[in-house]
Design a protein around this motif. Structure first.
Motif, PDB file in Angstrom:
ATOM      1  N   ALA A  92       0.774  -1.315   0.030  1.00 51.97           N
ATOM      2  CA  ALA A  92      -0.025   0.040  -0.030  1.00 51.97           C
ATOM      3  C   ALA A  92       0.786   1.078   0.054  1.00 51.97           C
ATOM      4  O   ALA A  92       2.099   1.079   0.669  1.00 51.97           O
ATOM      5  N   VAL A  93       0.348   2.308  -0.754  1.00 49.64           N
ATOM      6  CA  VAL A  93       0.916   3.542  -0.446  1.00 49.64           C
ATOM      7  C   VAL A  93       0.023   4.728  -0.112  1.00 49.64           C
ATOM      8  O   VAL A  93      -1.294   4.582  -0.659  1.00 49.64           O
ATOM      9  N   LEU A  94       0.376   5.396   0.902  1.00 48.26           N
ATOM     10  CA  LEU A  94      -0.406   6.322   1.415  1.00 48.26           C
ATOM     11  C   LEU A  94       0.173   7.785   0.974  1.00 48.26           C
ATOM     12  O   LEU A  94       1.425   8.065   1.178  1.00 48.26           O
ATOM     13  N   LEU A  95      -0.559   8.398   0.148  1.00 46.89           N
ATOM     14  CA  LEU A  95      -0.109   9.906  -0.426  1.00 46.89           C
ATOM     15  C   LEU A  95      -0.778  10.877   0.377  1.00 46.89           C
ATOM     16  O   LEU A  95      -1.747  11.108   0.694  1.00 46.89           O
ATOM     17  N   LYS A  96       0.193  11.361   1.282  1.00 39.09           N
ATOM     18  CA  LYS A  96      -0.400  12.188   2.515  1.00 39.09           C
ATOM     19  C   LYS A  96      -0.335  13.717   2.046  1.00 39.09           C
ATOM     20  O   LYS A  96       0.187  14.398   1.157  1.00 39.09           O
ATOM     21  N   ASP A  97      -1.529  14.039   2.582  1.00 39.06           N
ATOM     22  CA  ASP A  97      -1.814  15.686   2.364  1.00 39.06           C
ATOM     23  C   ASP A  97      -2.928  15.933   3.463  1.00 39.06           C
ATOM     24  O   ASP A  97      -4.029  15.008   3.701  1.00 39.06           O
ATOM     25  N   GLU A  98      -2.439  16.809   4.477  1.00 42.17           N
ATOM     26  CA  GLU A  98      -3.428  17.204   5.575  1.00 42.17           C
ATOM     27  C   GLU A  98      -4.669  18.080   5.253  1.00 42.17           C
ATOM     28  O   GLU A  98      -5.414  18.261   5.766  1.00 42.17           O
ATOM     29  N   ASN A  99      -4.417  18.493   3.881  1.00 42.46           N
ATOM     30  CA  ASN A  99      -5.420  19.637   3.520  1.00 42.46           C
ATOM     31  C   ASN A  99      -6.605  18.960   2.789  1.00 42.46           C
ATOM     32  O   ASN A  99      -6.459  17.817   2.329  1.00 42.46           O
ATOM     33  N   TYR A 100      -7.658  19.807   2.682  1.00 44.72           N
ATOM     34  CA  TYR A 100      -8.647  18.993   1.861  1.00 44.72           C
ATOM     35  C   TYR A 100      -8.492  19.225   0.255  1.00 44.72           C
ATOM     36  O   TYR A 100      -7.557  20.108  -0.180  1.00 44.72           O
ATOM     37  N   ARG A 101      -8.494  18.036  -0.573  1.00 44.68           N
ATOM     38  CA  ARG A 101      -8.382  18.014  -1.844  1.00 44.68           C
ATOM     39  C   ARG A 101      -9.810  17.772  -2.649  1.00 44.68           C
ATOM     40  O   ARG A 101     -10.495  16.914  -2.128  1.00 44.68           O
ATOM     41  N   ASP A 102      -9.857  18.442  -3.711  1.00 45.68           N
ATOM     42  CA  ASP A 102     -11.234  18.363  -4.447  1.00 45.68           C
ATOM     43  C   ASP A 102     -10.838  16.988  -5.219  1.00 45.68           C
ATOM     44  O   ASP A 102      -9.688  16.539  -5.373  1.00 45.68           O
ATOM     45  N   SER A 103     -11.964  16.464  -6.054  1.00 45.34           N
ATOM     46  CA  SER A 103     -11.717  15.436  -6.895  1.00 45.34           C
ATOM     47  C   SER A 103     -10.486  15.255  -7.831  1.00 45.34           C
ATOM     48  O   SER A 103      -9.766  14.561  -8.218  1.00 45.34           O
ATOM     49  N   PHE A 104     -10.283  16.602  -8.225  1.00 43.89           N
ATOM     50  CA  PHE A 104      -9.361  16.900  -9.512  1.00 43.89           C
ATOM     51  C   PHE A 104      -8.004  16.921  -8.957  1.00 43.89           C
ATOM     52  O   PHE A 104      -7.058  16.036  -9.355  1.00 43.89           O
ATOM     53  N   ALA A 105      -7.621  17.437  -7.468  1.00 40.65           N
ATOM     54  CA  ALA A 105      -6.427  17.305  -6.994  1.00 40.65           C
ATOM     55  C   ALA A 105      -6.141  15.835  -6.626  1.00 40.65           C
ATOM     56  O   ALA A 105      -4.790  15.317  -6.332  1.00 40.65           O
ATOM     57  N   VAL A 106      -7.221  15.042  -6.057  1.00 42.96           N
ATOM     58  CA  VAL A 106      -7.071  13.623  -5.816  1.00 42.96           C
ATOM     59  C   VAL A 106      -6.628  12.693  -6.721  1.00 42.96           C
ATOM     60  O   VAL A 106      -5.635  12.077  -6.715  1.00 42.96           O
ATOM     61  N   ALA A 107      -7.368  13.110  -7.973  1.00 45.03           N
ATOM     62  CA  ALA A 107      -6.932  12.184  -9.282  1.00 45.03           C
ATOM     63  C   ALA A 107      -5.453  12.611  -9.704  1.00 45.03           C
ATOM     64  O   ALA A 107      -4.658  11.694  -9.908  1.00 45.03           O
ATOM     65  N   LYS A 108      -5.236  13.770  -9.338  1.00 45.04           N
ATOM     66  CA  LYS A 108      -3.597  14.286 -10.016  1.00 45.04           C
ATOM     67  C   LYS A 108      -2.774  13.415  -9.164  1.00 45.04           C
ATOM     68  O   LYS A 108      -1.787  12.808  -9.635  1.00 45.04           O
ATOM     69  N   ALA A 109      -3.083  13.376  -7.591  1.00 45.75           N
ATOM     70  CA  ALA A 109      -1.921  12.627  -7.047  1.00 45.75           C
ATOM     71  C   ALA A 109      -1.857  11.079  -7.218  1.00 45.75           C
ATOM     72  O   ALA A 109      -0.951  10.597  -7.368  1.00 45.75           O
ATOM     73  N   LEU A 110      -3.228  10.698  -7.419  1.00 47.19           N
ATOM     74  CA  LEU A 110      -3.317   9.204  -7.720  1.00 47.19           C
ATOM     75  C   LEU A 110      -2.681   9.059  -9.101  1.00 47.19           C
ATOM     76  O   LEU A 110      -1.913   7.842  -9.374  1.00 47.19           O
ATOM     77  N   ALA A 111      -2.969   9.565 -10.355  1.00 43.93           N
ATOM     78  CA  ALA A 111      -2.492   9.532 -11.482  1.00 43.93           C
ATOM     79  C   ALA A 111      -0.924   9.573 -11.397  1.00 43.93           C
ATOM     80  O   ALA A 111      -0.323   8.529 -11.983  1.00 43.93           O
ATOM     81  N   ALA A 164      -1.420  -8.509   7.400  1.00 45.59           N
ATOM     82  CA  ALA A 164      -1.537  -7.188   7.359  1.00 45.59           C
ATOM     83  C   ALA A 164      -0.587  -6.278   8.232  1.00 45.59           C
ATOM     84  O   ALA A 164      -0.344  -5.509   8.095  1.00 45.59           O
ATOM     85  N   LYS A 165      -0.503  -6.787   9.722  1.00 41.94           N
ATOM     86  CA  LYS A 165       0.295  -6.282  10.625  1.00 41.94           C
ATOM     87  C   LYS A 165       1.804  -5.981  10.091  1.00 41.94           C
ATOM     88  O   LYS A 165       2.463  -5.238  10.367  1.00 41.94           O
ATOM     89  N   LYS A 166       2.153  -7.082   9.363  1.00 41.29           N
ATOM     90  CA  LYS A 166       3.597  -7.196   8.799  1.00 41.29           C
ATOM     91  C   LYS A 166       3.727  -6.353   7.451  1.00 41.29           C
ATOM     92  O   LYS A 166       4.681  -6.221   7.047  1.00 41.29           O
ATOM     93  N   LYS A 167       2.703  -6.099   6.737  1.00 43.29           N
ATOM     94  CA  LYS A 167       2.620  -5.401   5.590  1.00 43.29           C
ATOM     95  C   LYS A 167       3.044  -3.913   5.639  1.00 43.29           C
ATOM     96  O   LYS A 167       2.663  -3.302   6.656  1.00 43.29           O
ATOM     97  N   LYS A 168       4.042  -3.528   5.101  1.00 44.62           N
ATOM     98  CA  LYS A 168       4.327  -1.896   5.279  1.00 44.62           C
ATOM     99  C   LYS A 168       3.584  -0.950   4.307  1.00 44.62           C
ATOM    100  O   LYS A 168       3.147  -1.447   3.149  1.00 44.62           O
ATOM    101  N   ILE A 169       3.134   0.075   4.900  1.00 40.37           N
ATOM    102  CA  ILE A 169       2.485   1.039   4.368  1.00 40.37           C
ATOM    103  C   ILE A 169       3.480   2.195   3.753  1.00 40.37           C
ATOM    104  O   ILE A 169       4.045   3.002   4.744  1.00 40.37           O
ATOM    105  N   GLU A 170       3.587   2.404   2.506  1.00 39.17           N
ATOM    106  CA  GLU A 170       4.744   3.212   2.128  1.00 39.17           C
ATOM    107  C   GLU A 170       4.144   4.624   1.937  1.00 39.17           C
ATOM    108  O   GLU A 170       2.879   4.778   1.718  1.00 39.17           O
ATOM    109  N   GLU A 171       4.774   5.686   2.862  1.00 41.48           N
ATOM    110  CA  GLU A 171       3.941   6.916   2.844  1.00 41.48           C
ATOM    111  C   GLU A 171       5.069   7.902   1.907  1.00 41.48           C
ATOM    112  O   GLU A 171       6.161   7.891   1.970  1.00 41.48           O
ATOM    113  N   LYS A 172       4.036   8.676   1.263  1.00 39.90           N
ATOM    114  CA  LYS A 172       4.650   9.884   0.527  1.00 39.90           C
ATOM    115  C   LYS A 172       3.716  10.995   0.412  1.00 39.90           C
ATOM    116  O   LYS A 172       2.883  10.917   0.738  1.00 39.90           O
TER     117      LYS A 172
END
Lengths: 485, 248
Positions: free
Chosen positions: B82-101, B193-201
């Motif tokens: 898993a990858v967690l794309l971190k952002d503390e702020n609200y993102r609209d759908s476009f900004a979420v899509a951008k990060a995902l893409a 799942a406890k052993k799987k790492k969540i990559e954070e960026k």
């Protein structure tokens, strides 16, 4: 206060969840507790029988009258106080369990009694000493009642606080708020050690509060209750286990129960152990298509946990399950509240599916509510199952196996089969009594199970119970026909 | 072959939602979060695709540390990483899509699953936007899926019927209820799942195109009225429906 007398309007009060039917002249729906006393006083003077209706979720015809009037507690539904510091709540009897649980959750408090039916009322729960899955760890409703305000048959109101009035020299004595004295003879009876909802609670030195708990509306109308609360556990571990071999599942139940009760493993302390046989799984497959093929038995286990321990608890369960050859990849595990609700739905769905099947096929259910002492349980289970298989009837078994408590439902499809089912039912009751158990662990006696109460108690014991009834309800006005033939 | 599932962390549908004091966000008090229910179909389909054709299922989510609960559930169901794309702020759908893409590009994944919409904002648009940004084919509201080599056959729900479409990889699929029966997380899955790492960026930078101006609850429904309880009430009921409610 609402008074209903139109036939169509009162129809819904004239049966219960077991579809047991009766009739009444009218239904009183008081909105203030003071109104209840007035109704009772009038009825007492006129000699009109009174039945009490909670939410109608009972399974033994307890609220169903044969004439007279009904007092419905549905509008006496105020939560008067929730005391966070001292951990108690004061509620009126018509409060619905689900609403109460929700209200408490918001305040991080917990009231463990939880008969599967969440729409039942607190008053109904107390009248039946309701239990359910969580009783395995937390005990039945009785353990949580701190005080009761009860309207007696003559319209007098009595307030009883646990720890204040006890049986002494064969009598319980108390006075009503108006000062009327009651002198109630209590001759102890030999009650089963299992959970029990059959007949009155009668013990040497007993608390007067206990007399009313489980008395099925025959001794008074519960107006208000003060209930003990616990802190809400941080989290609940909830999982559903599948077994190919029922015997392995039963052995697992035995070990889990022993481990939890006797603290054999510091991390294993189940709060509920629920059983589903193969037929239960067949009933559930439509709603839960993921039930693995070939599995013949399921157990639903819950345990309350605090965050820091959860890894150790999971490890302990994994080890225990592996010992019994359970594939932990097929253990459904609730990762949050939502999934936990799904597993609870699984448990609720079984009884619902059985009810649907019965109404769709227009048949009558013959269902047991039997519990026996733990050491007799597995022999008893096999006795029940063999008997059912031998009878040729369609049947389904589920239940609170943590408490050695079986709901075996026979599903006869015609009159002949119904007769066979009734005969078998009697045999199973007799066997439960022989093992030192009860013929009704949680549903009560009502009007449906009266003849079987005689198997549990001697004529003398039943006479002693009737003496209590006569002392509090001299005209046999309240819920006549409940418990006693 | 990498299969990416984009998941969002949303308020439990059984939770009571209140608007926060700023009038633009929800009050977090007492709100519990769950995996977006449509994403569960997406996760299940990704796992089935892997079971059939091999590969690796990667969960990607945009948000805060709180999203880890949702990610863990996906890992417990059987996802590989898993990858967690971190952002503390609200993102609209476009900004979420951008990060995902950006992340999908970096992962070089060619099969992408989304839920057909998140049940928080219900825009039903992130999957399509991500596909557009990536230049991938996109099939939405899918209730049946077959991937054979590069060929993709999908059945989608349309108004009053179903539509069967064919396309090819790379593809973005958005999952509708009915696509499958999501599996439960298993005890073994939880332990693994406890052993799987969540990559954070950090999530790729993107500006919002939308601003939430105001959030409010629908006006409470007026209480019902009991006109009567038997046949005699019908004329009055008809009159009220005609004159007061003006519905007949």
């Amino acid at each position: 206060m609402l008074v209903k007398s139109d036939k169509n309007e009162i129809l819904s009060y004239l049966s219960d969840a077991a579809n047991f039917r009766g009739n009444a002249e009218k239904v009183y729906v008081p909105e203030k507790i003071e109104e209840v006393s007035r109704i009772l006083q009038e009825c007492f003077e006129a000699g009109t029988p009174v039945h009490i209706s909670g939410m109608g979720t009972g399974l033994t015809g307890g609220r169903v009258p044969a004439g007279g009037v009904i007092v419905s507690t549905e509008k006496l539904n105020r939560i008067i106080e929730i005391n966070k510091t001292e951990k108690f709540a004061i509620v009126e009897s018509g409060v619905i369990l689900e609403d109460f649980h929700k209200e408490l959750k918001d305040q991080n408090l917990y009231y463990p009694p939880d008969p599967t039916e969440q729409c039942s009322s607190i008053g109904g729960n107390i009248s039946n000493n309701a239990s359910g899955a969580k009783t395995f760890k937390f005990g039945p409703t009785r353990d949580y009642v701190l005080a009761l305000e009860v309207s007696l048959a003559d319209g007098e109101t009595v307030h009883l606080t646990r720890g204040e009035v006890f049986e002494k020299d064969g009598f319980i004595d108390f006075k009503s708020k108006n000062g009327r004295a009651y002198h109630i003879p209590v001759e102890p009876v030999n009650m089963p050690t299992t959970k029990n909802a059959a007949g009155y609670y009668m013990r040497k030195g007993m608390d007067a509060v206990d007399l009313f708990i489980g008395s099925e509306g025959t001794l008074g109308i519960i107006l208000q209750a003060k209930l003990k609360l616990l802190p809400l556990p941080e989290d609940f571990l909830s999982m559903l286990l599948f077994f190919e071999d029922e015997n392995v599942a039963l052995k697992f139940v035995a070990e889990l129960r022993d481990s939890s009760r006797n603290k054999k493993n510091e991390y294993i302390d189940a709060l509920a152990i629920e059983f589903f046989d193969w037929n239960s799984l067949e009933f559930l497959r439509d709603d839960f298509p993921n039930i693995p093929e070939g599995e013949r038995t399921a157990l639903w286990i819950e345990q309350d946990v605090s965050g820091a321990e959860s890894d150790n608890i999971l490890l302990a369960y994994t080890e225990l399950l592996e010992k019994y050859g359970v594939d932990t990849e097929e253990v459904w595990f609730a990762t949050g509240d939502k999934e936990r609700r799904e597993l609870i739905r699984f448990r609720h769905a079984v009884s619902q599916k059985v009810s649907d099947f019965i109404s769709r096929n227009n048949i009558r259910k013959v269902g047991t509510d039997l519990a026996v002492p733990d050491d007799k349980f597995f022999d008893f289970y096999h006795f029940c199952k063999n008997g059912s298989e031998h009878s040729g009837l369609k049947f389904i078994v589920y239940g609170h196996f943590g408490n050695s408590h079986i709901h075996l439902n026979m599903l006869p499809s015609n009159e002949d089969e119904y007769r066979i089912a009734k005969e078998l039912y009697r045999e199973l009751c007799a066997e439960a009594v022989k093992a030192g158990g009860t013929i009704s662990a949680e549903h009560g006696i009502g009007k449906i199970k009266r003849e079987y109460l005689k198997m549990m108690y001697s004529d003398r014991d039943l006479e002693s119970m009737k003496k209590i009834k006569a002392a509090l309800d001299t005209k046999n006005n309240l819920s006549p026909g409940n418990i006693f033939l | 072959m990498k299969i990416v599932v984009c998941v969002s962390h949303v308020p439990d549908t059984a939770t009571k939602i209140n608007v926060g004091s700023d009038g633009k966000t929800i009050d977090q008090n007492g709100v519990t979060y769950v995996v977006n229910p449509y994403d569960e179909f997406a996760i299940e389909e990704a796992l089935k695709t892997k079971e059939k054709s091999g590969g690796e299922v990667v969960i990607v989510s945009v948000g805060t540390d709180k999203n880890k609960d949702t990610i863990r559930k996906a890992l417990a169901m059987g996802a590989d990483s898993a990858v967690l794309l971190k952002d503390e702020n609200y993102r609209d759908s476009f900004a979420v899509a951008k990060a995902l893409a950006e992340e999908i590009k970096a992962q070089d994944a060619r099969i992408i699953f989304f839920g057909k919409q998140s049940v928080d904002y219900d825009n039903s648009i992130t999957g399509q936007m991500t596909a557009e940004m990536l230049g991938y084919n996109c099939v939405t509201v899918v209730v049946r899926l077959e991937i054979d080599g590069d060929k993709v056959t999908a059945e989608r729900e349309i108004e009053g019927g179903k539509e069967v479409v064919e396309t090819s990889l790379p593809v973005v699929i958005t999952a509708q209820k009915g696509l499958n029966e999501p599996r439960y997380a298993s005890l073994k899955g939880i332990m693994q799942a406890k052993k799987k790492k969540i990559e954070e960026k950090d999530a790729a930078a993107a500006d919002n195109n939308l601003e939430i101006v105001k959030m409010f609850k629908p006006a409470p429904k007026a209480p019902g009225k009991i006109v009567g309880e038997d046949v005699s009430a019908v004329p009055e009921l008809v009159r009220l429906l005609r004159e007061e409610a003006k519905v007949i």
